[in-house]
Scaffold this active site. Structure first.
Site, PDB file in Angstrom:
ATOM      1  N   TYR A 151       0.825  -1.211   0.027  1.00 15.34           N
ATOM      2  CA  TYR A 151      -0.024  -0.087  -0.007  1.00 15.34           C
ATOM      3  C   TYR A 151       0.654   1.302   0.124  1.00 15.34           C
ATOM      4  O   TYR A 151       0.341   2.331  -0.518  1.00 15.34           O
ATOM      5  CB  TYR A 151      -0.716  -0.142   1.502  1.00 15.34           C
ATOM      6  CG  TYR A 151      -2.302  -0.770   1.107  1.00 15.34           C
ATOM      7  CD1 TYR A 151      -2.247  -2.023   1.112  1.00 15.34           C
ATOM      8  CD2 TYR A 151      -3.390  -0.245   1.088  1.00 15.34           C
ATOM      9  CE1 TYR A 151      -3.400  -3.038   0.842  1.00 15.34           C
ATOM     10  CE2 TYR A 151      -4.494  -0.889   1.141  1.00 15.34           C
ATOM     11  CZ  TYR A 151      -4.557  -2.128   1.092  1.00 15.34           C
ATOM     12  OH  TYR A 151      -5.724  -2.779   0.901  1.00 15.34           O
ATOM     13  N   LYS A 176       3.975 -15.393   2.932  1.00 16.73           N
ATOM     14  CA  LYS A 176       4.081 -16.123   1.451  1.00 16.73           C
ATOM     15  C   LYS A 176       5.622 -16.320   1.509  1.00 16.73           C
ATOM     16  O   LYS A 176       6.362 -16.088   0.629  1.00 16.73           O
ATOM     17  CB  LYS A 176       3.533 -15.385   0.579  1.00 16.73           C
ATOM     18  CG  LYS A 176       3.519 -16.207  -0.926  1.00 16.73           C
ATOM     19  CD  LYS A 176       2.487 -17.220  -0.994  1.00 16.73           C
ATOM     20  CE  LYS A 176       2.738 -18.102  -2.328  1.00 16.73           C
ATOM     21  NZ  LYS A 176       1.817 -19.317  -2.257  1.00 16.73           N
ATOM     22  N   ASP A 215      -1.999 -18.585   0.931  1.00 16.82           N
ATOM     23  CA  ASP A 215      -3.071 -19.560   0.259  1.00 16.82           C
ATOM     24  C   ASP A 215      -3.773 -20.458   1.086  1.00 16.82           C
ATOM     25  O   ASP A 215      -5.053 -20.540   0.844  1.00 16.82           O
ATOM     26  CB  ASP A 215      -2.578 -20.142  -1.176  1.00 16.82           C
ATOM     27  CG  ASP A 215      -1.195 -20.816  -1.008  1.00 16.82           C
ATOM     28  OD1 ASP A 215      -0.594 -20.497   0.293  1.00 16.82           O
ATOM     29  OD2 ASP A 215      -0.722 -21.297  -1.952  1.00 16.82           O
ATOM     30  N   ASP A 253      -6.167  -7.183   4.407  1.00 22.23           N
ATOM     31  CA  ASP A 253      -7.360  -6.716   3.681  1.00 22.23           C
ATOM     32  C   ASP A 253      -8.046  -7.738   3.173  1.00 22.23           C
ATOM     33  O   ASP A 253      -9.331  -7.867   3.244  1.00 22.23           O
ATOM     34  CB  ASP A 253      -6.801  -5.675   2.707  1.00 22.23           C
ATOM     35  CG  ASP A 253      -7.889  -5.057   2.094  1.00 22.23           C
ATOM     36  OD1 ASP A 253      -8.818  -5.026   2.424  1.00 22.23           O
ATOM     37  OD2 ASP A 253      -7.758  -5.149   0.526  1.00 22.23           O
ATOM     38  N   ASP A 302     -12.117  -9.788   4.466  1.00 21.09           N
ATOM     39  CA  ASP A 302     -13.251  -9.694   3.875  1.00 21.09           C
ATOM     40  C   ASP A 302     -13.793 -11.099   3.884  1.00 21.09           C
ATOM     41  O   ASP A 302     -14.907 -11.274   3.887  1.00 21.09           O
ATOM     42  CB  ASP A 302     -13.119  -9.411   2.592  1.00 21.09           C
ATOM     43  CG  ASP A 302     -13.482  -7.620   2.312  1.00 21.09           C
ATOM     44  OD1 ASP A 302     -13.370  -6.724   3.402  1.00 21.09           O
ATOM     45  OD2 ASP A 302     -14.044  -7.026   1.432  1.00 21.09           O
TER      46      ASP A 302
HETATM   47  C1  IPM Z   1     -10.317  -1.846   4.233  1.00 21.35           C
HETATM   48  C2  IPM Z   1     -10.501  -1.024   2.873  1.00 21.35           C
HETATM   49  C3  IPM Z   1      -9.464  -0.320   2.314  1.00 21.35           C
HETATM   50  C4  IPM Z   1      -8.034  -0.882   2.452  1.00 21.35           C
HETATM   51  C5  IPM Z   1      -9.695   0.759   0.871  1.00 21.35           C
HETATM   52  C6  IPM Z   1     -10.947   1.419   1.090  1.00 21.35           C
HETATM   53  C7  IPM Z   1      -8.700   1.449   0.650  1.00 21.35           C
HETATM   54  O1  IPM Z   1     -10.878  -2.082   1.857  1.00 21.35           O
HETATM   55  O2  IPM Z   1     -10.288  -0.912   5.112  1.00 21.35           O
HETATM   56  O3  IPM Z   1     -10.214  -3.014   4.050  1.00 21.35           O
HETATM   57  O4  IPM Z   1      -7.943  -1.517   1.215  1.00 21.35           O
HETATM   58  O5  IPM Z   1      -7.566  -0.962   3.281  1.00 21.35           O
HETATM   59 MN    MN Z   2     -10.554  -4.395   2.433  1.00 13.54          MN
END
Ligand code: IPM
Ligand code: MN
Length: 331
Positions: free
Chosen positions: A120, A166, A198, A222, A226
């Site tokens: 990032y 990894k 993975d 990240d 999710d």
């Molecule tokens: C998160 C989001 C952010 C990230 C985006 C919006 C930049 O997906 O906080 O997980 O990737 O960190």
């Molecule tokens: Mn995210």
């Protein structure tokens, strides 16, 4: 905000709030996603409670002008290098999990995501017409400090850290692994495992109960968080606390969900739980934070569900109705 106001009145605190723009609204009115005045206010602290950013109208803009840039700059300026993302399957919501009931029930983990390094932020970064570059870089010091956060956290939980990397391919991961091993020596009663990312992605949906604290770098964290939200039932449930600097940053894991904006159907739980994390981490108001957590559980136990938490077509309540119920339960 409504839940925080209720907490303040029930527990006799004074709530002092300043509102500032970040993201698309700031870009529209000032030409930059994070105006200096917003950044200055955030740096003053003591805590930043952030709404989700992101807007499809920004899709054509260069990375530095996009709403996400506000978030990334805030994270790095505040020095919040450790992002804690608790992912616990609520008893009331097991049937909304993307996983089978017996796999999901009882899962309770925290993902500790390194937040101010890795791909990032790595330099150089660039994009030409037919070639683009991003850089994955971590220093020993960056790995050490986030690893300590994970081990401290695990110490107060089930004493198990799974470090995700990894290392079979990446030098950065090899360094990551070596540094985590070093840090682990200071925590003899915490068990440490390493797992390739993975495999971790696969184990998260086949055997998630094994995880207590997952420690990982920015991009892997990240993605895995999710994935963990699908285990919990909805991305609208997951809160986060970004700590490590003088000022804590509290934000839901979900994005701004522009497809449902203005419809009054968004799930407020992630934001409400982020507020609870703020009470706990920035203000040491642990009883207050627990009251908020209990109030969310009560609203769920009473059968209230926003649209993301019911099978398609079934009745649901609005964002406001759900938030009202949580605030009521805090009283
Ligand atoms: C998160 C989001 C952010 C990230 C985006 C919006 C930049 O997906 O906080 O997980 O990737 O960190
Ligand atoms: Mn995210």
């Amino acid at each position: 905000m409504q839940v925080l106001e209720t907490v303040a009145s029930r527990f006799g605190h004074e709530l002092s709030v300043e509102e500032h723009q970040a993201g698309w609204c700031a870009y529209e009115s000032t030409g930059t996603p994070l105006p200096d005045s917003t950044l200055a206010a955030c740096v003053r602290g003591p805590a930043v409670f952030l709404g989700a950013v992101g807007d499809p109208r920004a899709d054509g803009l260069p990375p530095g002008k996009r709403p996400e840039a506000a978030l990334l700059k805030l994270r790095s300026t505040l020095g919040c290098f450790a992002n804690l993302r608790p992912a616990r399957v609520d008893e009331e919501l097991v049937d909304m999990s993307a996983l089978k009931r017996e796999i999901a029930a009882g899962c309770d983990m925290v993902i500790v995501r390194e937040l101010t390094g890795g791909l990032y932020y790595g330099q150089p970064r660039s994009r030409d017409a037919d070639r683009a570059v991003n850089t994955l870089v971590y220093t020993k010091a960056e790995v050490e400090r986030v690893a300590k956060v994970a081990f401290d956290l695990a110490h107060g939980r089930r004493r198990h850290v799974t470090s995700v990397d990894k290392a079979n391919v990446l030098e950065v991961s090899q360094l990551w692994r070596a540094v985590v091993e070093e840090v682990a020596k200071g925590y003899p009663d915490v068990k440490l495992d390493h797992m390739f990312v993975d495999r971790a992605a696969m184990e998260l949906v086949t055997a998630p109960k094994q995880f207590d604290v997952i420690l990982t770098e920015n991009l892997f964290g990240d993605i895995l968080s999710d994935e963990a939200s699908a285990m919990c039932g909805s991305l609208g449930l997951l809160a986060s606390a970004s700590v490590g600097g003088k000022v804590g940053l509290y934000e839901p894991v979900h994005g701004s969900a522009p497809d449902i904006a203005g419809k009054g159907i968004a799930n407020p739980i992630a934001a409400i739980r982020s507020a609870a994390l703020m009470l706990s981490y920035s203000f040491s108001l642990h009883a207050e934070a627990a009251a908020v957590e209990r109030a969310v559980s009560k609203a769920l136990a009473d059968g209230l569900r926003t649209a993301d938490l019911v099978p398609r077509g079934m009745a649901s309540v609005s964002t406001t109705t759900f938030a009202n119920a949580v605030a009521e339960a805090v009283k």
